[in-house]
Scaffold this motif. Structure first.
Motif, PDB file in Angstrom:
ATOM      1  N   ALA A  89      36.111  38.704  49.814  1.00 44.92           N
ATOM      2  CA  ALA A  89      36.716  40.021  49.991  1.00 44.92           C
ATOM      3  C   ALA A  89      38.158  39.882  49.519  1.00 44.92           C
ATOM      4  N   ILE A  90      38.536  40.700  48.544  1.00 47.66           N
ATOM      5  CA  ILE A  90      39.907  40.633  48.028  1.00 47.66           C
ATOM      6  C   ILE A  90      40.685  41.816  48.586  1.00 47.66           C
ATOM      7  N   THR A  91      41.749  41.522  49.332  1.00 47.99           N
ATOM      8  CA  THR A  91      42.502  42.590  49.992  1.00 47.99           C
ATOM      9  C   THR A  91      43.839  42.835  49.295  1.00 47.99           C
ATOM     10  N   LYS A  92      44.414  43.984  49.602  1.00 49.20           N
ATOM     11  CA  LYS A  92      45.765  44.334  49.139  1.00 49.20           C
ATOM     12  C   LYS A  92      45.918  44.359  47.616  1.00 49.20           C
ATOM     13  N   PHE A 131      38.237  37.925  36.543  1.00 50.84           N
ATOM     14  CA  PHE A 131      38.801  36.607  36.247  1.00 50.84           C
ATOM     15  C   PHE A 131      38.790  35.729  37.504  1.00 50.84           C
ATOM     16  N   VAL A 132      39.259  36.301  38.601  1.00 51.56           N
ATOM     17  CA  VAL A 132      39.323  35.555  39.870  1.00 51.56           C
ATOM     18  C   VAL A 132      37.908  35.181  40.312  1.00 51.56           C
ATOM     19  N   GLU A 133      37.025  36.143  40.244  1.00 54.83           N
ATOM     20  CA  GLU A 133      35.641  35.926  40.693  1.00 54.83           C
ATOM     21  C   GLU A 133      34.967  34.806  39.894  1.00 54.83           C
ATOM     22  N   GLN A 134      35.151  34.852  38.601  1.00 54.20           N
ATOM     23  CA  GLN A 134      34.539  33.834  37.748  1.00 54.20           C
ATOM     24  C   GLN A 134      35.099  32.455  38.040  1.00 54.20           C
ATOM     25  N   ARG A 135      36.416  32.386  38.203  1.00 54.09           N
ATOM     26  CA  ARG A 135      37.051  31.082  38.425  1.00 54.09           C
ATOM     27  C   ARG A 135      36.708  30.498  39.793  1.00 54.09           C
ATOM     28  N   VAL A 136      36.600  31.384  40.791  1.00 53.86           N
ATOM     29  CA  VAL A 136      36.277  30.882  42.137  1.00 53.86           C
ATOM     30  C   VAL A 136      34.775  30.607  42.233  1.00 53.86           C
ATOM     31  N   PRO A 179      30.862  35.726  44.383  1.00 51.29           N
ATOM     32  CA  PRO A 179      30.917  37.167  44.108  1.00 51.29           C
ATOM     33  C   PRO A 179      31.817  37.935  45.056  1.00 51.29           C
ATOM     34  N   ILE A 180      32.533  38.885  44.501  1.00 49.83           N
ATOM     35  CA  ILE A 180      33.397  39.742  45.326  1.00 49.83           C
ATOM     36  C   ILE A 180      32.535  40.841  45.935  1.00 49.83           C
ATOM     37  N   ALA A 181      32.606  40.973  47.253  1.00 53.51           N
ATOM     38  CA  ALA A 181      31.780  41.972  47.945  1.00 53.51           C
ATOM     39  C   ALA A 181      32.560  43.239  48.267  1.00 53.51           C
ATOM     40  N   LEU A 182      33.857  43.075  48.483  1.00 51.65           N
ATOM     41  CA  LEU A 182      34.656  44.281  48.731  1.00 51.65           C
ATOM     42  C   LEU A 182      36.115  44.047  48.373  1.00 51.65           C
ATOM     43  N   ILE A 183      36.772  45.174  48.095  1.00 49.63           N
ATOM     44  CA  ILE A 183      38.171  45.120  47.665  1.00 49.63           C
ATOM     45  C   ILE A 183      38.976  46.058  48.556  1.00 49.63           C
ATOM     46  N   GLY A 184      40.100  45.577  49.050  1.00 45.36           N
ATOM     47  CA  GLY A 184      40.973  46.429  49.866  1.00 45.36           C
ATOM     48  C   GLY A 184      42.025  47.063  48.977  1.00 45.36           C
ATOM     49  N   VAL A 185      42.207  48.393  49.116  1.00 44.02           N
ATOM     50  CA  VAL A 185      43.199  49.088  48.286  1.00 44.02           C
ATOM     51  C   VAL A 185      44.257  49.804  49.137  1.00 44.02           C
ATOM     52  N   GLY A 186      44.340  49.451  50.404  1.00 42.47           N
ATOM     53  CA  GLY A 186      45.326  50.063  51.297  1.00 42.47           C
ATOM     54  C   GLY A 186      45.036  49.638  52.718  1.00 42.47           C
ATOM     55  N   PRO A 187      45.980  49.893  53.634  1.00 40.18           N
ATOM     56  CA  PRO A 187      45.824  49.398  55.002  1.00 40.18           C
ATOM     57  C   PRO A 187      44.728  50.080  55.824  1.00 40.18           C
ATOM     58  N   SER A 188      44.428  51.321  55.520  1.00 37.73           N
ATOM     59  CA  SER A 188      43.492  52.064  56.345  1.00 37.73           C
ATOM     60  C   SER A 188      42.061  51.565  56.135  1.00 37.73           C
ATOM     61  N   TRP A 203      33.509  49.082  47.975  1.00 38.38           N
ATOM     62  CA  TRP A 203      32.394  48.179  48.243  1.00 38.38           C
ATOM     63  C   TRP A 203      31.684  47.846  46.944  1.00 38.38           C
ATOM     64  N   LEU A 204      31.288  46.608  46.811  1.00 45.56           N
ATOM     65  CA  LEU A 204      30.600  46.216  45.585  1.00 45.56           C
ATOM     66  C   LEU A 204      29.135  45.882  45.824  1.00 45.56           C
ATOM     67  N   GLY A 205      28.656  46.119  47.002  1.00 52.45           N
ATOM     68  CA  GLY A 205      27.239  45.875  47.263  1.00 52.45           C
ATOM     69  C   GLY A 205      26.962  44.424  47.537  1.00 52.45           C
ATOM     70  N   GLU A 206      25.705  44.100  47.701  1.00 48.87           N
ATOM     71  CA  GLU A 206      25.336  42.760  48.133  1.00 48.87           C
ATOM     72  C   GLU A 206      25.698  41.687  47.127  1.00 48.87           C
ATOM     73  N   ARG A 207      25.343  41.956  45.882  1.00 50.43           N
ATOM     74  CA  ARG A 207      25.708  41.002  44.846  1.00 50.43           C
ATOM     75  C   ARG A 207      26.674  41.713  43.928  1.00 50.43           C
ATOM     76  N   SER A 208      27.743  41.039  43.628  1.00 50.28           N
ATOM     77  CA  SER A 208      28.793  41.734  42.925  1.00 50.28           C
ATOM     78  C   SER A 208      28.399  42.132  41.515  1.00 50.28           C
TER      79      SER A 208
END
Ligand code: IMP
Length: 435
Positions: free
Chosen positions: A327-330, A400-405, A408-417, A423-428
């Motif tokens: 999960a990639i936040t902020k 880029f981050v996903e491939q290097r790590v 799969p990224i499952a979700l991305i945070g775009v703000g505090p709320s 959401w990217l679903g079960e498999r990214s």
């Protein structure tokens, strides 16, 4: 139903609380398994901000049982204050369960933390001064006071006496402090016992029942992989194991009971306290990221050190946790920052380039990061809710981050709320499209 461990993938403060809060609605149980009130989770819900230090983030979901597992160290003063605070705001806490085997932070642990850091001087760890290390030390030394001891006055007094004795020398500066009086501590802790009694339970058995019934269980990690006492940047670490494996020991379940491990990482990196941080930005941009990201400790208010995302460290965190999703936040914080850097290697003093996290601390202290530069984006992404609403450069950065790590990224945070997520679903789909 899977059970999911949610853990920090960097140096803490990644926004694990928000991810837990999002998943908790579907969960029957949310269990914390290590750490104490050195943690701080901020959750923004319906315009209201909640800060938790001990109570699992799932408490805002009325149908979820929240467990403080045996691996957590509990300061009862903090726990009772948190309970009172939540009750005053109308949050139902009847579903809170506290392991009888959890260890208690005692007044002398707070003092020892303070004295220990002062003695280290320039070499200080920069702890939260919440007594975490001394409490875990007493646990290992078999001098700990457990939650169940609160229910037996005689035992409690005896154990406190035994625990106090070997600390006299270090606690000399506090000799006259009434907080160190045996009778005073005993009475104070008995009062906590009365207050907490209704929450004390066999939490391992509770978890076994939920798992046997196929319910969704979430194991909520505090701190993070690089602060792990075994796998982190020792001695600049916390005194517990924040990695997913500790969810078993810290709650009383087996490794096969955990089906998914979600690692939470910010789109950049932060660290509080001392210790190596190869991608640290000790400049205006670092200050700018701190300001934009509100990077000040939830627990201590300290300004967090800021830097670029480090995929070498993240890959290491992925491996030691057995991470199944990221999960990639902020991500929103990076909008308008200009060119973005991602650390893809470490250069050592003799010019060698490492593509793996070095096992030797001295090496890590002296490496220079090797960066890949990626174009940034100007748009405000805080209203994006679908992947295809994100700017192409933001997607390229994530890919880029996903491939290097390699997770799969499952979700991305775009703000505090809590609704500010993509959401990217079960498999990214990101990983799939990059293949
Ligand atoms: P302690 O856990 O208070 O003993 O502190 C040890 C190290 O872990 C220090 O560098 C703290 O800043 C860090 N630490 C502990 N808890 C957290 C957290 O929740 N977020 C970030 N850093 C933490």
């Amino acid at each position: 139903m899977p059970s999911i461990a949610i853990v920090g993938a960097q140096w803490g403060d990644e926004g694990k609380g928000k991810v837990v809060d999002l998943l908790a609605e579907q969960a029957t149980v949310v269990a914390r398994f290590q750490g104490g009130n050195n943690a701080g989770h901020t959750i923004v819900r319906g315009g209201e901000t909640f800060k938790f230090h001990l109570i699992p983030s799932g408490i805002l979901s009325p149908t979820t049982t929240c467990v403080i597992g045996n691996g957590v160290v509990v300061d009862p003063a903090v726990l009772t204050a948190e309970i009172d605070g939540l009750r005053a705001r109308g949050v139902d806490i009847d579903n809170l369960r506290l392991s009888a085997n959890a260890h208690l932070i005692m007044p002398y642990h707070l003092m020892l933390d303070q004295v220990g850091e002062a003695k280290l001087g320039k070499l200080e760890i920069g702890t939260t001064r919440r007594g975490i290390g001394p409490c875990y030390a007493d646990k290992a030394a078999r001098l700990g006071i457990r939650v169940q001891d609160l229910l037996d006055e005689k035992i409690l007094k005896k154990k406190i006496m035994a625990a106090l004795e070997p600390k006299r020398l270090m606690l000399r500066p506090f000799e006259r402090d009434p907080a160190l009086d045996l009778q005073t501590i005993t009475e104070q802790y008995l009062t906590y016992g009365h207050r907490l009694e209704q929450h004390i339970a066999d939490t391992a058995a509770l978890l076994h029942r939920a798992l046997d019934d196929g319910e969704l269980v979430i194991f909520e990690g505090a701190q993070a992989a690089l602060l792990d006492i075994d796998h982190g940047t020792y001695p600049f670490v916390t005194s517990s194991n924040p990695v997913a494996g500790a969810a078993c020991v810290g709650t009383g379940v087996g490794p096969r009971d955990i089906t998914e491990v979600w690692g939470v990482a910010k789109a950049y990196a932060t660290r509080v306290g001392a210790g190596p941080f190869p991608t640290e930005l000790d400049d205006e941009l670092g200050e700018e990221i701190r300001r934009r990201g509100g990077e000040f400790g939830t627990t201590t208010g300290r300004p967090r050190r800021t830097g670029w995302i480090d995929v070498i460290a993240l890959r290491y965190a992925a491996r030691i946790n057995g991470m199944t999703s990221l999960a990639i936040t902020k991500l929103d914080v990076l909008g308008g920052v200009g060119t973005l850097r991602v650390c893809t290697g470490y250069r050592t003093g003799d010019g060698a380039e490492l593509d793996a996290f070095p096992y030797h601390q001295t090496v890590l202290h002296h490496v220079e990061p090797v960066y890949a530069d990626l174009p940034g984006w100007e748009e405000d992404i805080s209203d994006c809710r679908e992947v295809d609403e994100l700017p192409e450069n933001a997607l390229a950065f994530l890919r880029f981050v996903e491939q290097r790590v390699g997770v799969p990224i499952a979700l991305i945070g775009v703000g505090p709320s809590r609704d500010q997520v993509v959401w990217l679903g079960e498999r990214s789909p990101l990983l799939a499209s990059a293949a």
